[in-house]
Design a protein around this motif. Structure first.
Motif, PDB file in Angstrom:
ATOM      1  N   LEU A  38       0.854  -1.186   0.000  1.00  0.00           N
ATOM      2  CA  LEU A  38       0.000   0.000   0.000  1.00  0.00           C
ATOM      3  C   LEU A  38       0.889   1.234   0.000  1.00  0.00           C
ATOM      4  CD1 LEU A  38      -2.801  -0.917   2.579  1.00  0.00           C
ATOM      5  CD2 LEU A  38      -2.895  -1.001   0.099  1.00  0.00           C
ATOM      6  N   PRO A  39       0.465   2.276  -0.710  1.00  0.00           N
ATOM      7  CA  PRO A  39       1.280   3.494  -0.737  1.00  0.00           C
ATOM      8  C   PRO A  39       1.409   4.083   0.658  1.00  0.00           C
ATOM      9  CG  PRO A  39      -0.517   3.613  -2.335  1.00  0.00           C
ATOM     10  CD  PRO A  39      -0.725   2.378  -1.545  1.00  0.00           C
ATOM     11  N   ASN A  41       0.961   6.985   1.802  1.00  0.00           N
ATOM     12  CA  ASN A  41      -0.046   7.925   2.292  1.00  0.00           C
ATOM     13  C   ASN A  41      -1.411   7.271   2.493  1.00  0.00           C
ATOM     14  OD1 ASN A  41      -0.356   7.535  -0.412  1.00  0.00           O
ATOM     15  ND2 ASN A  41      -0.825   9.661  -0.916  1.00  0.00           N
ATOM     16  N   THR A  42      -1.418   5.957   2.689  1.00  0.00           N
ATOM     17  CA  THR A  42      -2.662   5.265   3.024  1.00  0.00           C
ATOM     18  C   THR A  42      -2.932   5.439   4.511  1.00  0.00           C
ATOM     19  OG1 THR A  42      -2.071   3.624   1.380  1.00  0.00           O
ATOM     20  CG2 THR A  42      -3.843   3.054   2.870  1.00  0.00           C
ATOM     21  N   SER A  43      -4.152   5.844   4.844  1.00  0.00           N
ATOM     22  CA  SER A  43      -4.434   6.133   6.249  1.00  0.00           C
ATOM     23  C   SER A  43      -4.505   4.843   7.060  1.00  0.00           C
ATOM     24  CB  SER A  43      -5.768   6.869   6.360  1.00  0.00           C
ATOM     25  OG  SER A  43      -6.813   5.973   6.053  1.00  0.00           O
ATOM     26  N   ILE A  46      -7.781   2.789   6.442  1.00  0.00           N
ATOM     27  CA  ILE A  46      -7.815   2.004   5.204  1.00  0.00           C
ATOM     28  C   ILE A  46      -6.883   0.801   5.348  1.00  0.00           C
ATOM     29  CG2 ILE A  46      -7.268   2.019   2.755  1.00  0.00           C
ATOM     30  CD1 ILE A  46      -9.469   3.796   2.957  1.00  0.00           C
ATOM     31  N   SER A  49      -8.561  -1.837   7.219  1.00  0.00           N
ATOM     32  CA  SER A  49      -9.626  -2.539   6.500  1.00  0.00           C
ATOM     33  C   SER A  49      -9.020  -3.492   5.467  1.00  0.00           C
ATOM     34  CB  SER A  49     -10.609  -1.544   5.876  1.00  0.00           C
ATOM     35  OG  SER A  49     -10.200  -1.174   4.583  1.00  0.00           O
ATOM     36  N   VAL A  50      -7.886  -3.112   4.887  1.00  0.00           N
ATOM     37  CA  VAL A  50      -7.215  -4.024   3.962  1.00  0.00           C
ATOM     38  C   VAL A  50      -6.702  -5.242   4.727  1.00  0.00           C
ATOM     39  CG1 VAL A  50      -5.217  -4.312   2.458  1.00  0.00           C
ATOM     40  CG2 VAL A  50      -6.586  -2.241   2.305  1.00  0.00           C
ATOM     41  N   ARG A  53      -9.559  -7.499   5.321  1.00  0.00           N
ATOM     42  CA  ARG A  53      -9.998  -8.168   4.100  1.00  0.00           C
ATOM     43  C   ARG A  53      -9.069  -9.324   3.743  1.00  0.00           C
ATOM     44  NH1 ARG A  53      -8.615  -6.865  -1.088  1.00  0.00           N
ATOM     45  NH2 ARG A  53      -7.908  -4.772  -0.591  1.00  0.00           N
ATOM     46  N   ARG A  83      -4.777  -6.953  -9.321  1.00  0.00           N
ATOM     47  CA  ARG A  83      -6.153  -7.380  -9.183  1.00  0.00           C
ATOM     48  C   ARG A  83      -6.395  -8.659  -9.967  1.00  0.00           C
ATOM     49  NH1 ARG A  83     -10.019  -2.909 -10.390  1.00  0.00           N
ATOM     50  NH2 ARG A  83      -9.933  -2.324  -8.218  1.00  0.00           N
TER      51      ARG A  83
ATOM     52  N   LEU B  62      -6.187   2.521  -7.833  1.00  0.00           N
ATOM     53  CA  LEU B  62      -5.118   1.704  -7.257  1.00  0.00           C
ATOM     54  C   LEU B  62      -3.727   2.133  -7.704  1.00  0.00           C
ATOM     55  CD1 LEU B  62      -6.633  -1.890  -7.588  1.00  0.00           C
ATOM     56  CD2 LEU B  62      -6.712  -0.336  -5.648  1.00  0.00           C
ATOM     57  N   TYR B  64      -0.355   3.870  -8.237  1.00  0.00           N
ATOM     58  CA  TYR B  64       0.407   4.893  -7.540  1.00  0.00           C
ATOM     59  C   TYR B  64       1.832   5.005  -8.043  1.00  0.00           C
ATOM     60  CZ  TYR B  64       2.033   1.111  -4.486  1.00  0.00           C
ATOM     61  OH  TYR B  64       2.562  -0.043  -3.990  1.00  0.00           O
ATOM     62  N   TYR B 131     -16.961   5.471  -7.120  1.00  0.00           N
ATOM     63  CA  TYR B 131     -16.031   4.340  -7.251  1.00  0.00           C
ATOM     64  C   TYR B 131     -14.800   4.536  -6.373  1.00  0.00           C
ATOM     65  CZ  TYR B 131     -12.837   0.942  -9.209  1.00  0.00           C
ATOM     66  OH  TYR B 131     -11.949  -0.084  -9.346  1.00  0.00           O
ATOM     67  N   SER B 135     -13.369   2.372  -2.928  1.00  0.00           N
ATOM     68  CA  SER B 135     -12.146   1.583  -3.086  1.00  0.00           C
ATOM     69  C   SER B 135     -11.370   1.523  -1.778  1.00  0.00           C
ATOM     70  CB  SER B 135     -11.266   2.202  -4.171  1.00  0.00           C
ATOM     71  OG  SER B 135     -10.700   3.393  -3.684  1.00  0.00           O
ATOM     72  N   ASP B 136     -10.629   0.449  -1.628  1.00  0.00           N
ATOM     73  CA  ASP B 136      -9.791   0.231  -0.451  1.00  0.00           C
ATOM     74  C   ASP B 136      -8.435   0.889  -0.647  1.00  0.00           C
ATOM     75  OD1 ASP B 136     -10.775  -1.063   1.632  1.00  0.00           O
ATOM     76  OD2 ASP B 136     -10.080  -3.055   1.075  1.00  0.00           O
ATOM     77  N   SER B 137      -8.410   2.142  -1.070  1.00  0.00           N
ATOM     78  CA  SER B 137      -7.091   2.688  -1.382  1.00  0.00           C
ATOM     79  C   SER B 137      -6.928   4.061  -0.764  1.00  0.00           C
ATOM     80  CB  SER B 137      -6.873   2.764  -2.889  1.00  0.00           C
ATOM     81  OG  SER B 137      -7.539   3.889  -3.400  1.00  0.00           O
ATOM     82  N   GLN B 138      -5.732   4.575  -0.858  1.00  0.00           N
ATOM     83  CA  GLN B 138      -5.436   5.875  -0.254  1.00  0.00           C
ATOM     84  C   GLN B 138      -6.332   6.954  -0.823  1.00  0.00           C
ATOM     85  OE1 GLN B 138      -3.727   4.547  -2.611  1.00  0.00           O
ATOM     86  NE2 GLN B 138      -2.867   6.069  -3.988  1.00  0.00           N
ATOM     87  N   ALA B 140      -9.475   6.768  -1.333  1.00  0.00           N
ATOM     88  CA  ALA B 140     -10.733   6.821  -0.597  1.00  0.00           C
ATOM     89  C   ALA B 140     -10.659   7.824   0.552  1.00  0.00           C
ATOM     90  CB  ALA B 140     -11.093   5.434  -0.074  1.00  0.00           C
ATOM     91  N   ASP B 141      -9.500   7.939   1.174  1.00  0.00           N
ATOM     92  CA  ASP B 141      -9.321   8.894   2.264  1.00  0.00           C
ATOM     93  C   ASP B 141      -9.542  10.314   1.811  1.00  0.00           C
ATOM     94  OD1 ASP B 141      -8.680   7.340   4.389  1.00  0.00           O
ATOM     95  OD2 ASP B 141      -6.629   7.077   3.679  1.00  0.00           O
TER      96      ASP B 141
END
Lengths: 312, 510, 306
Positions: A38-39, A41-43, A46, A49-50, A53, A83, B62, B64, B131, B135-138, B140-141
Motif C-alpha cells: 500500500l502506498p 499515504n494510506t491512512s 484504510i 480494512s485491507v 480483508r 487485481r 489503485l 500509484y 467508485y 475503493s480500499d485505497s489511499q 478513498a481517504d
C-alpha cells in the motif's frame, strides 16, 4: 517409473512445505506486510480494512494453518497488489521465462558437449588453448555483464539483432547466447575431463585395437559415457538455469517472470511470491525427471540402480 | 568513446512557466482555452517509450506509480489538470469554480465523448467519485471530504464537501478521472475506456502497452493533441538497455536515466532532457525527542550541511538548495525571496552550544534502500564535522514506510515527496501534529495548514503557505535539501518535447 | 560451479557402487621444479597482492567524487596519471575502487565459502553417520533447496530483511553448503557400512572419532578444491546478486558492484566495467589454478580438472 513419480511427488511436497513456511514467516515477521504494497499515504483506517480483508488481522498461527492448507491444494489466492489471482498473474509470464531457460539449457548441452569432445581430441593445440580460455571466460563473466556487452557489440555497433524485447527469433539470439555461455563452459569442461578418463579404459582401448576408426570411437563409444555428467549437470543446476534466465530477461527486457517476482518480493505480495516459488519448484522437479529418464536411456546400468541426479 | 565532462553535453533543462503563479491565480475560474475544434496537426505514426518497469494496474484508484499514471492520463481526462506553470486549469470541465472551497461548481465542456461513443455527462463525475470512495485505497481517504455530487443537468453539477477543502482540485486532477457508464473493476484493467487523447490498444504483461490515438479528441484540450497515431510503452528495467534502445532506434523516448548515463545518451546521438518534477528531498527531523525538540538544534542541522554542494555533486546542476519544502515556483507557497539556510558550520556549532550541546551528540539517520545511500553518507559526514555523530540505518522500503510516526524509529530520515503542486497532502500528513506520518508538533503550523485548506482564494492560500514556509524555517521540520529531477533521453526529432511537471509521460502537444 | 566436481565423484560412485576416498600422495620435486610448480599460483597471488597492498599504496580515496572529471579514460587512453585507470560515472578513482572492491569481494568470498564449507561438512557428516530420520531430514533439505532457484531465495530474503553484509553472506551460504554436504555424506555413509569402522568400533572408537581422524583428512584435498572453486563462484554470484539489487547497500564497493556500475555506463566508458570485470576473471582463473595445483600436488582421485 512409479518410483520416479513417487519420488518427484515427495520432493514437491517437501519443497512446498519448506518454501511455503519460509515465505510465510519471512513476510510476516518482517513487519506489517501492508507497508509493502500500500502506498505510504494510506491512512491507518484504510490499512486496517485491507488487513481485515486479507485476513492479516488473524492470529499468526491461524493464518499459517490456513496458508498451508491452501498451499497444499495449490490455491495461492488473490494477489495482494494486483487485481487477479496470484497463480494467473505468474502463469501469464512464466512461459516466457521457461522458453528462455529451456532453449538455453538445450543449447548449452549441445555447445558444451561439442566443445568438450573437440578439446579432448585436440590436445595442447592452439585450438584447445583458445577453447579453454573461452570456457574460463564463460565461468568468470557475470551473465548481466555479458548480456550488456553483447547488446553493445551486436545490437548497437553491428545492428544485427534488436537490443531488447521479444519480437521474433532475432530478439532471442542474444539472450540465449548470454544465458548459454556459463553452463556450456561448465559442461565442456566436464565432458572433456570425462572423455579423457574414458579414453584410458579397457573397452575403448579394445575398440581401437580392433581397428574402429578414431572418430567412431569418439562419438559412438566414448561420448555416451562422457555425456552422463553433462546430463546430470542439467539436473543439478536446473534451478540455477531458471535463476540465470531471470537475470538475463532483466537485461534484455524479456517479458518473463523475473521482474514480477522481484517486484512482488519488494511489495511483500505473498501470494505472488508463493505461486512463483512453487511453480519454479514444479518446473525444476519436472526437469529432473526428464534428466533421469535421459540418463537411463543413455546408461542402462542406471535403470536398475539408483537415480543418479538426485541427492541419493 | 570520447572524454566526457558535464560541459558540452547535449541536453536541455526543462522547467516550464516560471514565476507566473500569481498571474494565473484566476486559474480555474476562467476558461483559458477555446473550445473550438482545431485542425489536427500531422502526427507521427508511432512513438516508442521505454519505461523502467511494468504497469501492474490501470485502475485509477489503485495506481500509484508514475508509469501507471502515464497510462491513466493518456486514456482518461480528469475535470481539471495542472498547467505548465503549476496552476489548476479546467480540462474536461469548462469551468470549475468555488466561492467557499465547500461547493465546487462544474460545467463540463459540451460534446465530449468517451471512446465507446457515449457522451460525457455529469453522471461520470458521480460515478468516478462513488467508485473512488468505495475503493480500499489511499484515494478513498481523500474523497471522504466530498459529501455529495449534485447533478443539475447533463453538463452542470456541484461537488459539495463536508468541510472547506481548497486543495480538492489538485487531488481531483490526479485521480478523479471520468469513467464511462457500465465500467467494472475488470474492464478498468482489461479494456479501459476513457475520454482522453489515447484509446486502449493492447497490453502484454511484462512486455508492452500499446495505445492508439483518439481521433475524436479534437477539441482544444489544454492537454493538447496526441503526438502519434500509436504510442508503445515498453517495459525495460535495465537502464543501459534503455540507452541501447535509443541508440538503435528501438525507442524514441527513454525514461529514468541515471546521471552517470547522460554521456551515453549523447554518444547514442540522443538528447538528454532534465525535467524538474516538483520533487522535494529532505531529511525529516522528529521533534518529539531530545535534542530535536529544540528549534536551535534543528536550525543547526540545517546550517551544518553543505546542501548545495551535495545537490550539485549527486543530482547534477539542475538541483539547488531549497529554503523550505517547496521545490520550485510552480508549487503553491514557493517564495523566491525566502533564502535557504546558509552553509555555516561555525554557526551550527554556536547554535548547538546555545542549546546545550557544545560537544554535539549522536543520533541515527534512516534511509530506504531505494534512494542512493550516497546522500545519507554525504549528509552524515557534514553533520559529523560539527560534532553530531550519525549512524546510518538502511531499511528495506516496507520497514521504512512503517516507521514514519514510530517514536522508536531513528529521528532523522531521508525521503522525498512529489509532486508538490499543492503542499496540503504533504503538510497534513508529515507536518501537522495529527498527521499519521508526522513526528512534528507546532500549533502555529497546524493552524496555518487549517487556514490554507479553508481558503478559497488561490492568492491568499499562496500567501498562507509562504507564511508557513517562513515558520518552517524558524522551527524546521526537516533539513531542507534540494529539488530532485528526472532525466529522459529522446531522439533528436523529439528534442523539443516538454515533459509534464509530474513526470507522467502523456504524449500530447498543444 | 563447485557442484560439478562432486558430480563426477558421485556418478563414479553410483555407477560402480565403489566408494573410495581421495588418496593423498605427495610427489617429491627437485627444488627448481617446485619453484616452477608455484607458477600457476601467480594469478591468485597478484589478486591477493592488489587486494591487500593496493589500498595501502594507492593514495586516492575510492569514495571521493569529483563530478568535473566524470568518466575520465585511463591514463594511456587520453586520461591523466592522477587516475591511472580513469574515473567512474561520479568521478571516483577507478584504480582505488578496484583495489578496494577486490579486497572486499575476496573477504566476502572467503567468509561465505568457509561458512558454507563448515556447515556443509558438518551436516553431511551428521547425516551420513547418524542415518535414519536425521539423514532423511538433511537430505530432503538439500533436495528442497535444489528445487528452488537461489536467486529466488535471495530475492525473498533481501526484500523482507533488507540489504546487508549478513544477509548477503546468508544468501551466498545457502547457495554453497549443499555441495560439501553431499560429498561428505556419501563418504560418511560408506564409512558407516565399512568393516573398517566395525573394527574401530569394536576397539571402542566412536563413529565421529573415526570420521574426524580418518575420513576428514582423506577428504581434505577434495574439500580444499571445492573451497577454492567456491570462492571464485561466490565472487561471480555476488556480482549477479548485486545486479538484481540483492547485494550490499550501494555504498559498499565490491567487484560485483563495480561491474554493475560499469555496465550502466558501458556506452560511454568501457573502462569502468572492464577493469573490475578483469579482476573477477583473474579471481576465477586464479582460484581454478589453485584447485588444479592442489590436485596436482595431492593427486586426488577422480576430481574434475577444473
Amino acid at each position: 517409473m512409479a518410483r520416479l513419480a513417487l519420488r518427484a511427488l515427495a520432493i514437491l511436497a517437501g519443497t512446498i512445505f519448506f518454501a511455503s513456511s519460509g515465505i510465510f514467516f519471512l513476510i510476516h515477521l518482517s513487519g506489517d506486510p501492508t507497508y509493502g504494497f500500500l502506498p505510504v499515504n494510506t491512512s491507518p483506517e484504510i490499512r486496517e480494512s485491507v488487513r481485515e480483508r486479507l485476513g492479516l488481522d488473524q492470529p499468526l498461527l491461524t493464518q499459517y494453518c490456513m496458508f498451508m492448507r491452501d498451499a497444499f491444494t495449490l490455491d495461492f489466492g488473490y494477489s495482494w497488489s494486483l487485481r487477479q489471482p496470484a497463480a494467473e498473474a505468474v502463469l501469464r509470464v512464466f512461459p516466457a521465462t521457461m522458453q528462455l531457460a529451456l532453449i538455453g539449457t538445450v543449447s548449452a548441452v549441445v555447445v558444451g558437449v561439442v566443445l568438450g569432445v573437440i578439446t579432448s581430441a585436440t590436445r595442447s593445440g592452439p585450438l584447445e588453448w583458445l577453447l579453454s580460455a573461452t570456457t574460463l571466460v564463460g565461468l568468470a563473466i557475470p551473465g548481466f555483464w555479458l548480456g550488456t556487452l553483447l547488446i553493445l557489440l551486436f545490437a548497437v555497433e553491428l545492428g544485427w539483432f534488436p537490443s531488447s524485447g521479444s519480437a521474433g527469433w532475432r530478439s532471442m539470439v542474444l539472450p540465449i547466447v548470454a544465458l548459454t555461455l556459463h553452463p556450456a563452459s561448465m559442461i565442456a569442461r566436464l565432458v572433456r575431463a570425462n572423455m579423457r578418463d574414458v579414453e584410458s579404459t579397457m573397452y575403448i582401448r579394445t575398440a581401437r585395437a580392433k581397428g574402429v576408426p578414431t572418430r567412431a570411437v569418439q562419438w559412438r563409444h566414448m561420448l555416451p559415457n562422457a555425456i552422463l555428467p553433462a546430463v546430470a549437470y542439467v539436473g543439478l543446476h536446473a534451478a540455477g538455469l531458471i535463476g540465470g534466465a531471470i537475470v538475463i530477461e532483466s537485461v534484455f527486457a524479456w517479458p518473463g517472470v523475473g521482474r514480477m517476482a522481484l517486484q512482488a518480493a519488494l511489495e511483500r505480495d505473498m501470494p505472488v511470491i508463493h505461486a512463483f516459488v512453487v511453480l519454479s519448484a514444479v518446473m525444476v522437479t519436472l526437469v529432473n525427471i526428464l534428466v533421469d529418464l535421459t540418463a537411463m536411456a543413455i546408461d542402462p546400468r542406471l535403470r536398475s540402480s539408483q537415480v543418479m541426479s538426485n541427492a541419493t | 568513446m570520447q572524454r566526457q565532462t558535464t560541459h558540452g553535453i547535449n541536453r536541455r533543462r526543462v522547467i516550464q512557466g516560471g514565476g507566473s503563479l500569481i498571474a494565473g491565480v484566476a486559474g480555474w475560474n476562467v476558461p483559458t482555452h477555446s473550445t473550438a475544434a482545431q485542425t489536427p496537426e500531422p502526427v507521427r505514426d508511432q512513438i516508442v517509450v521505454d519505461l523502467d518497469g511494468d504497469v501492474s494496474t490501470f485502475d485509477p484508484a489503485l495506481t500509484y506509480t508514475t508509469r501507471g499514471w502515464s497510462i491513466v492520463h493518456s486514456i482518461y481526462d480528469a475535470l481539471v489538470d495542472f498547467g505548465s506553470d503549476g496552476t489548476i486549469v479546467p480540462l474536461a470541465a469548462e469551468t470549475f469554480a468555488t466561492d467557499d472551497a465547500i461547493t465546487f461548481e462544474v460545467t463540463l465542456r459540451a460534446g465530449m465523448t468517451f471512446h465507446d461513443g457515449s457522451p460525457v455527462t455529469t453522471a461520470a463525475i458521480t460515478r468516478s467519485i462513488e467508485y473512488m470512495r468505495a475503493s480500499d485505497s489511499q484515494v478513498a481517504d481523500l474523497i471522504t471530504v466530498v459529501d455529495r455530487v449534485e447533478e443539475i443537468d447533463d453538463l452542470n453539477a456541484r461537488i459539495i464537501c463536508s468541510e472547506p477543502a481548497a486543495w480538492l482540485p489538485s487531488q481531483l486532477a490526479v485521480w478523479q478521472v471520468l469513467l464511462p457508464e457500465g465500467f467494472t473493476p475488470e474492464s478498468l484493467e482489461n479494456n479501459p475506456v476513457g475520454s482522453g487523447p489515447y484509446r486502449w490498444g493492447s497490453y502484454e504483461p511484462g512486455n508492452e502497452i500499446v495505445l492508439v490515438r483518439n481521433l475524436d479528441y479534437i477539441w482544444g484540450s489544454p492537454k493538447g493533441q496526441a503526438m502519434a497515431e500509436e504510442v508503445v510503452y515498453r517495459f525495460v528495467p535495465e537502464s543501459a538497455t534503455r540507452v541501447a534502445d535509443l541508440a538503435t532506434g528501438q525507442a524514441d523516448i527513454i525514461a529514468r536515466i541515471p546521471i552517470e548515463q547522460e554521456a551515453g545518451i549523447e554518444g547514442a546521438g540522443g538528447t538528454v532532457i532534465v525535467a524538474d518534477i516538483l520533487a522535494t528531498a529532505f531529511v525529516r527531523i522528529a521533534t518529539d525527542v531530545a535534542p530535536f525538540d529544540d528549534p536551535r538544534v534543528r536550525r543547526a542541522l540545517n546550517h551544518a550541511v553543505d546542501v548545495q554542494a551535495i545537490a550539485r555533486a549527486l543530482e547534477g546542476e539542475s538541483s539547488n538548495r531549497l529554503a523550505s519544502i517547496y521545490p520550485d515556483e510552480r508549487a503553491l507557497g514557493f517564495d523566491p525571496d525566502l533564502q535557504p539556510f546558509a552553509y555555516d558550520p561555525e554557526l551550527a556549532r554556536e547554535l548547538l552550544a546555545e542549546a546545550g550541546y557544545p560537544d554535539g551528540f549522536s543520533t541515527s539517520l534512516e534511509v530506504s534502500q531505494a534512494p542512493r545511500l550516497n546522500y545519507a553518507e554525504a549528509i552524515a559526514s557534514d553533520l559529523e564535522a560539527v560534532g553530531i555523530e550519525v549512524e546510518i540505518v538502511a531499511a528495506e522500503a516496507g520497514t521504512f514506510n512503517a516507521g514514519w510516526n514510530d517514536p522508536e524509529a531513528p529521528p532523522l530520515r531521508y525521503a522525498s515527496w512529489r509532486p508538490m503542486y499543492d503542499p496540503n497532502t504533504f503538510l497534513s500528513l508529515v507536518v501537522a501534529s495529527d498527521g499519521f506520518l508526522s513526528r512534528y508538533d507546532n500549533p502555529e503550523v497546524d493552524a496555518l495548514i487549517q487556514d490554507a485548506a479553508a481558503e478559497p482564494d488561490t492568492e491568499a492560500r499562496n500567501a498562507i503557505y509562504q507564511q508557513l514556509g517562513r515558520v518552517l524555517q524558524e522551527e524546521p521540520a526537516a533539513i531542507y535539501l534540494w529539488n530532485a529531477v528526472t532525466r529522459y533521453g529522446v531522439e533528436p526529432e523529439l528534442a523539443d518535447w516538454e515533459p509534464r511537471g509530474d513526470d507522467y509521460i502523456v504524449l500530447t502537444k498543444a | 560451479m563447485q557442484r560439478d566436481s562432486v558430480l563426477r565423484l558421485e556418478s563414479q560412485h553410483s555407477s560402480t557402487g565403489d566408494v573410495r576416498g581421495g588418496s593423498i600422495e605427495r610427489h617429491r620435486h627437485p627444488r627448481f621444479q617446485s619453484v616452477l610448480s608455484l607458477l600457476p599460483l601467480l594469478p591468485l597471488l597478484s589478486l591477493v597482492a592488489i587486494a591487500v597492498v593496493g589500498p595501502l599504496v594507492i593514495v586516492a580515496d575510492p569514495d571521493e567524487q569529483e563530478l568535473l572529471i566524470r568518466l575520465q579514460p585511463p591514463a594511456w587512453a587520453g586520461g591523466s596519471w592522477d587516475h591511472p585507470l580513469g574515473t567512474d560515472g561520479l568521478g571516483r578513482d577507478l584504480l582505488a575502487r578496484v583495489a578496494e572492491g577486490a579486497r572486499f569481494s575476496l573477504l566476502i568470498g572467503v567468509i561465505a565459502a568457509v561458512n558454507a564449507g563448515v556447515i556443509g561438512v558438518m551436516l553431511g557428516a551428521f547425516a551420513g553417520l547418524a542415518g535414519g530420520w536425521i539423514d532423511r531430514i538433511i537430505t530432503s533439505l538439500v533436495t528442497v533447496e535444489m528445487a528452488i532457484p537461489g536467486i529466488v531465495i535471495g530475492i525473498v530474503i533481501t526484500a523482507t530483511l533488507g540489504q546487508g553484509l549478513l544477509n548477503l553472506i546468508v544468501i551466498l551460504l545457502l547457495g554453497g553448503w549443499i555441495v560439501y554436504a553431499r560429498i561428505v555424506r556419501l563418504q560418511a555413509l560408506a564409512l558407516r557400512q565399512s568393516e573398517f569402522v566395525e573394527a574401530a568400533h569394536a576397539l571402542g572408537a566412536g563413529r565421529f572419532y573415526v570420521l574426524r581422524r580418518h575420513m576428514l583428512p582423506n577428504l581434505a584435498p577434495t574439500i580444499l578444491v571445492l573451497f577454492a572453486q567456491g570462492i571464485a563462484a561466490v565472487m561471480v554470484y555476488e556480482a549477479t546478486l548485486t545486479y538484481l539489487g540483492l547485494g550490499l547497500p550501494i555504498e559498499s564497493v565490491t567487484l560485483g558492484s563495480l561491474v554493475r556500475e560499469g555496465q550502466q555506463v558501458v556506452f560511454s566508458a568501457w573502462w569502468a566495467g572492464l577493469f573490475p570485470g578483469l579482476m573477477i576473471a583473474l579471481a576465477v582463473v586464479g582460484f581454478n589454478f589453485l584447485a588444479d595445483w592442489i590436485q596436482a600436488r595431492m593427486r586426488i582421485d577422480r576430481i574434475a580438472d577444473m
